[in-house]
Design a protein around this motif. Structure first.
Motif, PDB file in Angstrom:
ATOM      1  N   ARG A 218      37.958  14.423  26.374  1.00 30.13           N
ATOM      2  CA  ARG A 218      39.199  15.274  25.665  1.00 30.13           C
ATOM      3  C   ARG A 218      38.842  15.188  24.269  1.00 30.13           C
ATOM      4  NH1 ARG A 218      40.487  13.071  30.366  1.00 30.13           N
ATOM      5  NH2 ARG A 218      42.007  13.925  31.504  1.00 30.13           N
ATOM      6  N   LYS A 221      36.105  17.940  23.512  1.00 31.85           N
ATOM      7  CA  LYS A 221      36.745  19.351  23.657  1.00 31.85           C
ATOM      8  C   LYS A 221      37.593  19.694  22.371  1.00 31.85           C
ATOM      9  CE  LYS A 221      39.881  22.274  26.334  1.00 31.85           C
ATOM     10  NZ  LYS A 221      40.655  22.404  27.710  1.00 31.85           N
ATOM     11  N   GLN A 224      35.352  20.189  19.415  1.00 35.49           N
ATOM     12  CA  GLN A 224      34.791  21.722  19.445  1.00 35.49           C
ATOM     13  C   GLN A 224      35.655  22.551  18.863  1.00 35.49           C
ATOM     14  OE1 GLN A 224      32.166  23.083  22.643  1.00 35.49           O
ATOM     15  NE2 GLN A 224      32.236  21.078  23.631  1.00 35.49           N
ATOM     16  N   GLY A 343      30.282  17.780  19.531  1.00 38.56           N
ATOM     17  CA  GLY A 343      31.046  19.238  19.635  1.00 38.56           C
ATOM     18  C   GLY A 343      30.809  19.931  18.373  1.00 38.56           C
TER      19      GLY A 343
END
Length: 640
Positions: A218, A221, A224, A343
């Motif tokens: 998480r 993500k 990024q 990321g």
């Protein structure tokens, strides 16, 4: 020499030695990086492997030594209980000497060497190597690449990605290695006392791994998303600053505020999501740590009551717990930072690891490898659509002889500038061939091709440097006399002598501002003309070269341009037909094809498209027709 000064000199020499172990500017050719995360990082760590390996080795040694000290401390506790003060030193003296050597000599030496390798050799030089290689690769990217992106966004990606690669590699080899070795050593020491004392650590490890498994994907993500949102926010802000004159001319400060606000809000949303995860991770980690402390203390005391472990073993186990409580928070944030950097690297890969759409052919030679360029230009059945269906250039044939002066004429969108962009290989033709002196330009190096072509465009962009640097861009090895003569021929020497910038630099040393913003359009154009005069290339392209000049200055420069044209192959584009009417030949283009060609007089006598364009001129300019917009060729904004 004073003792302190001598010591400082030795310190600086040692630091300097480590600082120069890794070359920040590798000379190897800049090539397209791979698109997978591991291969991308591996691509940019080449040449740093020995120092990364030494860093990992030192980290392992530090972790092993620290665990050994904890184990030794536990044994000391047990030995204190088995000796009297009178016999302790006699029995354990040499053990204390060994411990003193480890604490006072070995550990400081390992930490010093590790710090020198990390701080002096790697942290500065490693990302600079990446910036250097990425910058060199991006400089050779195709024109379309820069037309599709904000300049600020590209530069932000370069800076972020270089630091993120460094952090990703170093954290894996330094932090990751330390944690694995340290925690493995702690388990071994606990198990050596009693396998049951190891159980709370093992259970904690499972829970901690589960927490990492939940949080890291998480965090990865959202990292990024945050990296992309940050670069977009920066790109929008830089875009506003770059075009500040347009913003002010149209009184759109509030519009730009809203434009930036939208991207800032998107970035802030990613920060909030990241901080929510941080709160969950912190609370969960603290809970796991308290349970570990209780479990180890309870298990240790229970085993001691059964006479299964010594007091020293309990002391070591609790010391490990206290150490892990501090480390777990550090590990969590290091892992979060690691995946945030991963990321950022993945986001950077999407912008950096793109192939150049225009690239030198394998084994490409210089255009002038077999002799001076004469300037014989042939377009043979050339077709180009900017990747779209229909229009632009369709099966065009054109031969321009060495030394011939050709004017390209046509409505807006006819393909004139596209033809020049193909000659310069800003784009590659989709069919046919373009040859200079019989050599297909697709088979020669782009640098040698463009070195043989001098270009003056309507939209002149100067570098944010001095006037001298801008003119010398045409030929860096030119003498001062040649520089001044080029400026004089471009009718620029007069106003250059009067320039003064904010730092009181004068004349040729004055800075022109970003894109030459401190100069008028006519002044920028004259400096650009001086730059091309100094370059003295065998092929000359004039794309509305004098459109930004007033009539008086234009008349003076035209005379110098005519002298510059002598002995050169010239391609001139102009909406003011009077500026190119005296060319050897005029080529009239319409919808990507040659409609007619001939001298000015021949074309007027023919009564075709050129004659219509000539008759519609008003004050020397073509009227803008609605139909011309309707049949535009959908070229990028940099072309016409």
């Amino acid at each position: 020499m004073p003792v302190r000064a001598h010591k400082d000199r030795i310190d600086k020499t040692m630091l300097r030695w480590f600082e120069t172990r890794l070359d920040p500017y590798p000379a190897a050719p800049a090539t397209q990086p791979p698109r997978s995360l591991y291969a991308f990082c591996r691509h940019y760590t080449r040449g740093t492997e020995p120092w990364l390996a030494l860093m990992a080795l030192l980290t392992t040694a530090i972790a092993v030594t620290e665990v050994s000290l904890y184990a030794f401390t536990g044994s000391i506790v047990d030995r204190l209980s088995s000796h009297t003060p009178a016999t302790f030193l006699q029995a354990e003296g040499w053990n204390f000497v060994l411990m003193a050597l480890v604490v006072l000599v070995v550990m400081p030496a390992l930490n010093l060497l590790s710090a020198l390798v990390i701080h002096q050799t790697l942290l500065g030089n490693f990302p600079m190597r990446i910036r250097w290689q990425v910058h060199r690769y991006l400089l050779r990217q195709s024109m379309g690449y820069f037309q599709d992106e904000f300049a600020g966004r590209i530069s932000t990606k370069l800076m972020q990605t270089s630091l993120a690669v460094r952090e990703t590699v170093i954290k894996l080899l330094d932090v990751g290695n330390y944690v694995v070795v340290y925690f493995g050593g702690a388990l071994i020491v606990a198990a050596a006392a009693d396998w049951r004392l190891m159980l709370p650590f093992a259970v904690w490890l499972v829970g901690y791994a589960a927490l990492l498994r939940y949080a890291i994907p998480r965090l990865n993500k959202v990292a990024q998303q945050q990296a992309d949102a940050r670069s977009m926010m920066t790109g929008r802000i830089v875009d506003s600053y770059t075009n500040i004159a347009t913003v002010k001319l149209f009184s759109h400060s509030r519009r730009e505020e809203a434009y930036a606000h939208e991207s800032m809000d998107e970035f802030l949303g990613t920060v909030h999501r990241q901080m929510r995860l941080a709160t969950i991770v912190n609370v969960s980690n603290d809970t796991l740590n308290m349970l570990l402390l209780f479990a180890v203390a309870a298990t240790g005391i229970g085993l001691w009551m059964q006479d299964a472990v010594s007091v020293g073993a309990i002391a070591v186990a609790i010391a490990f717990v206290l150490r892990l409580m501090g480390m777990s928070q550090w590990i969590m944030w290091e892992m979060s930072a690691l995946f945030e950097n991963i990321g950022t690297v993945q986001d950077g890969i999407n912008s950096i690891a793109l192939p150049a759409t225009v690239d030198d052919a394998p084994g490409a030679q210089a255009l002038d490898a077999h002799g001076p360029v004469r300037g014989d230009i042939r377009f043979e059945h050339v077709t180009f659509h900017y990747g779209k269906q229909g229009g632009v250039i369709e099966g065009l044939d054109l031969h321009i002889r060495p030394g011939e002066k050709v004017g390209l004429v046509g409505r807006s969108g006819a393909g004139k500038s596209t033809l020049v962009n193909l000659l310069l290989r800003f784009y590659d033709r989709e069919a046919g061939a373009i040859r200079i002196d019989g050599t297909d330009i697709a088979t020669v190096t782009q640098d040698s091709l463009r070195a043989s072509i001098g270009v003056v465009t309507q939209d002149t962009s100067l570098l944010h440097r001095s006037v001298r640097d801008n003119i010398l861009y045409g030929r860096p090895d030119a003498t001062e006399a040649e520089l001044v003569e080029a400026a004089r021929q471009a009718n620029a020497d007069g106003f250059i002598q009067e320039l003064v910038d904010a730092k009181d630099r004068r004349g040729y040393d004055a800075q022109v501002g970003e894109r030459g913003v401190k100069l008028s359009g006519g002044q920028r154009q004259r400096i650009a003309i001086a730059r091309v005069l100094l370059k003295n290339a065998p092929i000359l392209v004039l794309d509305e070269a004098t459109s930004a000049l007033d009539s008086e200055v234009e008349a003076v420069i035209q005379e110098n341009l005519y002298r510059l044209m002598e002995g050169k192959t010239v391609i001139a584009i102009a909406h003011r037909l009077s500026t190119i009417a005296a060319m050897d030949r005029l080529v009239v283009m319409d919808q990507g094809r040659i409609a007619e060609q001939g001298t000015h007089e021949q074309l007027l006598a023919r009564g075709g498209l050129y004659a219509q364009l000539w008759q519609r001129q008003s004050g020397g300019f073509l009227e803008l027709e609605a139909e011309a917009e309707a049949e535009g060729e959908a070229e990028p904004s940099s072309t016409r």
